[in-house]
Scaffold this motif. Structure first.
Motif, PDB file in Angstrom:
ATOM      1  N   ALA A  34      27.790  -1.381  -1.504  1.00 12.64           N
ATOM      2  CA  ALA A  34      26.511  -0.682  -1.340  1.00 12.64           C
ATOM      3  C   ALA A  34      26.326   0.366  -2.446  1.00 12.64           C
ATOM      4  CB  ALA A  34      26.459  -0.017   0.030  1.00 12.64           C
ATOM      5  N   ALA A  35      25.076   0.619  -2.754  1.00 11.96           N
ATOM      6  CA  ALA A  35      24.748   1.565  -3.825  1.00 11.96           C
ATOM      7  C   ALA A  35      25.065   2.994  -3.399  1.00 11.96           C
ATOM      8  CB  ALA A  35      23.276   1.432  -4.203  1.00 11.96           C
ATOM      9  N   VAL A  36      25.429   3.800  -4.401  1.00 15.24           N
ATOM     10  CA  VAL A  36      25.665   5.234  -4.208  1.00 15.24           C
ATOM     11  C   VAL A  36      24.877   5.982  -5.281  1.00 15.24           C
ATOM     12  CG1 VAL A  36      27.948   4.970  -3.169  1.00 15.24           C
ATOM     13  CG2 VAL A  36      27.729   5.165  -5.654  1.00 15.24           C
ATOM     14  N   VAL A  37      24.675   7.250  -5.061  1.00 17.41           N
ATOM     15  CA  VAL A  37      23.977   8.084  -6.039  1.00 17.41           C
ATOM     16  C   VAL A  37      25.016   8.881  -6.825  1.00 17.41           C
ATOM     17  CG1 VAL A  37      22.349   9.967  -6.387  1.00 17.41           C
ATOM     18  CG2 VAL A  37      21.904   8.236  -4.630  1.00 17.41           C
ATOM     19  N   LEU A  38      24.970   8.767  -8.152  1.00 18.72           N
ATOM     20  CA  LEU A  38      25.938   9.436  -9.024  1.00 18.72           C
ATOM     21  C   LEU A  38      25.221  10.460  -9.904  1.00 18.72           C
ATOM     22  CD1 LEU A  38      28.048   6.367 -10.253  1.00 18.72           C
ATOM     23  CD2 LEU A  38      28.495   7.859  -8.304  1.00 18.72           C
TER      24      LEU A  38
ATOM     25  N   GLU B 135      20.281  14.732 -14.246  1.00 15.90           N
ATOM     26  CA  GLU B 135      19.657  13.498 -13.771  1.00 15.90           C
ATOM     27  C   GLU B 135      20.633  12.689 -12.919  1.00 15.90           C
ATOM     28  OE1 GLU B 135      16.906  10.920 -16.410  1.00 15.90           O
ATOM     29  OE2 GLU B 135      18.878   9.957 -16.460  1.00 15.90           O
ATOM     30  N   ARG B 136      20.099  11.920 -11.965  1.00 16.98           N
ATOM     31  CA  ARG B 136      20.937  11.113 -11.077  1.00 16.98           C
ATOM     32  C   ARG B 136      20.682   9.633 -11.321  1.00 16.98           C
ATOM     33  NH1 ARG B 136      19.366  12.527  -5.323  1.00 16.98           N
ATOM     34  NH2 ARG B 136      17.286  12.345  -6.237  1.00 16.98           N
ATOM     35  N   ARG B 137      21.692   8.808 -10.961  1.00 17.03           N
ATOM     36  CA  ARG B 137      21.554   7.352 -11.082  1.00 17.03           C
ATOM     37  C   ARG B 137      22.004   6.680  -9.786  1.00 17.03           C
ATOM     38  NH1 ARG B 137      21.285   5.902 -16.755  1.00 17.03           N
ATOM     39  NH2 ARG B 137      20.066   7.616 -17.646  1.00 17.03           N
ATOM     40  N   GLU B 138      21.212   5.705  -9.332  1.00 13.73           N
ATOM     41  CA  GLU B 138      21.643   4.870  -8.208  1.00 13.73           C
ATOM     42  C   GLU B 138      22.466   3.729  -8.780  1.00 13.73           C
ATOM     43  OE1 GLU B 138      18.981   3.354  -4.762  1.00 13.73           O
ATOM     44  OE2 GLU B 138      19.354   1.602  -6.047  1.00 13.73           O
ATOM     45  N   ALA B 139      23.711   3.588  -8.290  1.00 10.52           N
ATOM     46  CA  ALA B 139      24.611   2.596  -8.883  1.00 10.52           C
ATOM     47  C   ALA B 139      25.504   1.963  -7.826  1.00 10.52           C
ATOM     48  CB  ALA B 139      25.465   3.252  -9.963  1.00 10.52           C
ATOM     49  N   GLN B 140      26.004   0.759  -8.158  1.00 12.70           N
ATOM     50  CA  GLN B 140      27.006   0.068  -7.347  1.00 12.70           C
ATOM     51  C   GLN B 140      28.285  -0.028  -8.187  1.00 12.70           C
ATOM     52  OE1 GLN B 140      23.812  -3.025  -6.791  1.00 12.70           O
ATOM     53  NE2 GLN B 140      24.996  -3.422  -4.903  1.00 12.70           N
TER      54      GLN B 140
END
Length: 639
Positions: free
Chosen positions: A537-541, A189-194
């Motif tokens: 800015a947000a990144v995908v982790l 699973e992925r998470r959008e995070a700052q």
């Protein structure tokens, strides 16, 4: 499952130690029993005791093998309570499986043992260029392990029998694809995070430690500023090269060797033949075999009446699709190119045109005619002299090494106070080395790169009693023994000598503390006032794509409760500083390529299979009333 692995790295290190050490084939359960002469009982399996002496010897064997396989692995891991306890668990496992073999009457046939021995790395290293096993070297190697060939082969048999216990589970485990898919989708699973970073390096300029602080840190952390133990040593090496200088090759030996090996050294011998095949399908009933043989005999009768018509008869009667159209012609071929029965007949024929009787092979019945012969002229003795001399010298040096190996081992043991006796007796050079440490140093080769030899040098017997080490095999047909001539124990280096290192440590530690302090203050403020948070800015982790973030940051993002997003979390990065991660939303994983998806399913299935095997093993432990009387060490325990 995957989170457990990531969050219990220390446990997994110990599990790696247990799993990576192969079964103690060179030692075996029988080997353990040779030491049953005392020591407290540390475990019981099926009513049989395992003593502390058993445990100590098993751990030594495990460490020796691990050092050989991974010489750069941290030596501290070997000596930890967790590692020692892991060896005990492995020893218990071997006893549990042995009990299961006995109770279930599991047997291993001679052919299975033979196949295993054929593939054994130890035996493969002792084979010559012709593939034959050097039995004398084989016995010598095993003798240094305290075993005979019979004992070694029996240990291999026992190890294979123990493997049968869990194979039934390992080979029949089943993992539904849908169930695996749910677990894998969750794991990837992925998470959008700052992510906001507070780097310790940015705070170094604010740190100005006093001499008193440096002194205090130095005294509180002496292990960080120690000089390692070192030793100056002398050692002797016995190998074929060391004994070859005394090897002389006379003319008679060369000529005898040439005559005995003329056929092998000679030119290539090839034959040309034609054949007629009356095929018999594999597994055909006897009635069909009899019918085919009768037809083959009839064809043979035709050939004998008309030998000159062999090709025409082959075109009409042969059932070999590859050669029938060519009148059965097989062209020129050497040994090993044809099925053995046909090859033996062809190379046994003496004259062109000769026709065989019926030859039976796995394909059916053959009628063979020898049509031509050619042999390259073998090189003369004088042409072969340089190679012969080299080969004979090498074989004689190997023979002399085998004869000297026992003398070498016995002399360094029986005269332990000096290496001169063995050097004089076998005309060996006494070599020296300085600043030798317990672990191999970068770029070092030969015996000084061998972990087992270094371990022997720094053993209590060699250090405290100033004795020679035992003879240690550091490669095929290579023995070494050594002794310490000067020893410097590990010691704390003077403060003035390491003051700059101390300063770097103190500055790094205090800078990390300042970064953490500011990060924690920002985290509290942003939680109180989310709108005031200043984040990039947000990144995908994800576990597959960390976007250059620390694994701790990625793990914190993936652990955030999906029902409470957006969410803020602080991450202590130790000497690197501190990070704040804000998780905004959950993103489903991208669909993997078909090949990748298949690999993931296979990996998950292996993990599931391992879990089932472990569950079955736990049932066996209950069945055989396993008792481990030593308490399991807590994670992070020290000696």
């Amino acid at each position: 499952m995957f989170d457990f692995v990531r969050n219990h790295n220390r446990v997994m290190q110990i599990l790696l130690f247990i799993l990576i050490v192969p079964s103690f084939v060179l030692f075996g359960l029988e080997g353990y029993n040779r030491y049953r002469e005392g020591g407290e009982t540390v475990a019981k399996v099926d009513g049989r005791e395992i003593s502390r002496t058993d445990w100590d010897n098993a751990h030594k064997q495990a460490v020796d093998r691990l050092r050989e396989q991974m010489p750069n692995l941290d030596a501290k891991l070997f000596d930890s309570p967790e590692a020692r306890y892991g060896t005990l668990e492995r020893l218990v496992q071997d006893h549990v499986l042995a009990a299961a073999v006995e109770h279930n009457h599991l047997l291993v046939g001679d052919q299975r043992v033979a196949r295993e021995l054929q593939n054994n790395e130890l035996i493969a290293a002792l084979r010559g260029a012709d593939g034959k096993l050097d039995m004398q070297r084989y016995r010598d190697v095993l003798k240094r392990q305290g075993m005979t060939p019979e004992m070694f082969e029996n240990n291999v048999r026992n190890d294979l029998a123990r493997g049968q216990v869990l194979n039934g589970v390992l080979q029949t485990a089943f993992m539904p694809k849908a169930q695996a898919g749910v677990a894998l989708d969750s794991y990837f699973e992925r998470r959008e995070a700052q992510v906001a970073h507070f780097n310790a390096a940015d705070f170094r300029g604010k740190v100005a430690p006093t001499d008193a602080e440096l002194q205090a840190f130095y005294k509180e952390n002496p292990q960080l500023f120690q000089a390692p133990e070192q030793a100056n040593i002398e050692y002797v090496v016995l190998d074929p090269a060391a004994v070859s200088k005394d090897v002389t090759v006379n003319e008679a030996d060369l000529k005898t060797y040439y005559e005995q090996n003329a056929s092998r050294l000679g030119g290539k011998d090839e034959r040309r033949a034609s054949h007629i095949l009356i095929a018999v399908p594999k597994g055909a009933p006897q009635a069909d075999k009899d019918k085919a043989r009768a037809k083959a005999e009839a064809v043979l009768a035709q050939v004998k009446k008309n030998p000159a018509g062999f090709a025409d008869i082959a075109k009409k009667e042969s059932q070999d699709p590859g050669s029938a159209a060519q009148g059965g012609d097989l062209d020129f071929f050497g040994r090993g190119a044809m099925v053995k029965p046909v090859e033996d007949v062809v190379f046994g024929m003496k004259t062109k045109g000769e026709i065989s009787g019926l030859v039976e092979s796995e394909f059916g019945y053959h009628i063979v005619q020898l049509t031509d012969m050619k042999s390259e002229k073998p090189p003369t003795f004088e042409e072969m002299r340089p190679k012969l001399e080299e080969q004979v010298r090498r074989e004689q040096a190997q023979k002399k090494f085998s004869e000297s190996a026992e003398t070498f081992s016995n002399t360094v043991y029986e005269q332990p106070d000096s290496l001169k006796p063995v050097a004089e007796k076998l005309k060996l050079e006494v070599r020296t080395a300085q600043a030798v440490t317990r672990t191999p140093q970068a770029g070092v080769k030969g015996p000084l790169a061998n972990p087992k030899f270094l371990q022997s040098l720094f053993s209590s017997d060699a250090l405290e009693r100033k004795r020679n080490t035992e003879a240690v095999e550091f490669g095929p047909s290579q023995l070494v023994a050594g002794r310490i001539t000067q020893y410097s124990p590990a010691h704390a280096r003077p403060f003035e000598e390491v003051k700059d290192q101390v300063r770097d440590r103190v500055v790094a530690t205090k800078a990390a503390e300042l970064a953490k302090k500011e990060g924690e203050a920002k985290l509290a403020a942003w939680k109180a006032n989310p709108a005031g948070a200043q984040l990039p800015a947000a990144v995908v982790l994800s576990r597959q794509a960390a976007d250059k973030q620390s694994p701790k940051v990625v793990e914190a993002a993936l652990r955030a409760d999906p029902s409470k997003l957006p969410a803020l979390a602080g991450v202590d990065l130790g000497l690197e500083g501190y990070s704040i991660v804000k998780v905004n939303r959950v993103l489903p994983r991208e669909a993997p390529a078909a090949q990748q998806a298949q690999q993931e399913l296979l990996q998950y299935a292996r993990a599931w299979t391992t879990a089932e095997a472990e569950a079955y093993y736990n049932l066996l432990k209950d069945r055989f009333n396993v008792q481990i009387k030593v308490p399991k060490p807590k994670e992070g325990a020290t000696r």
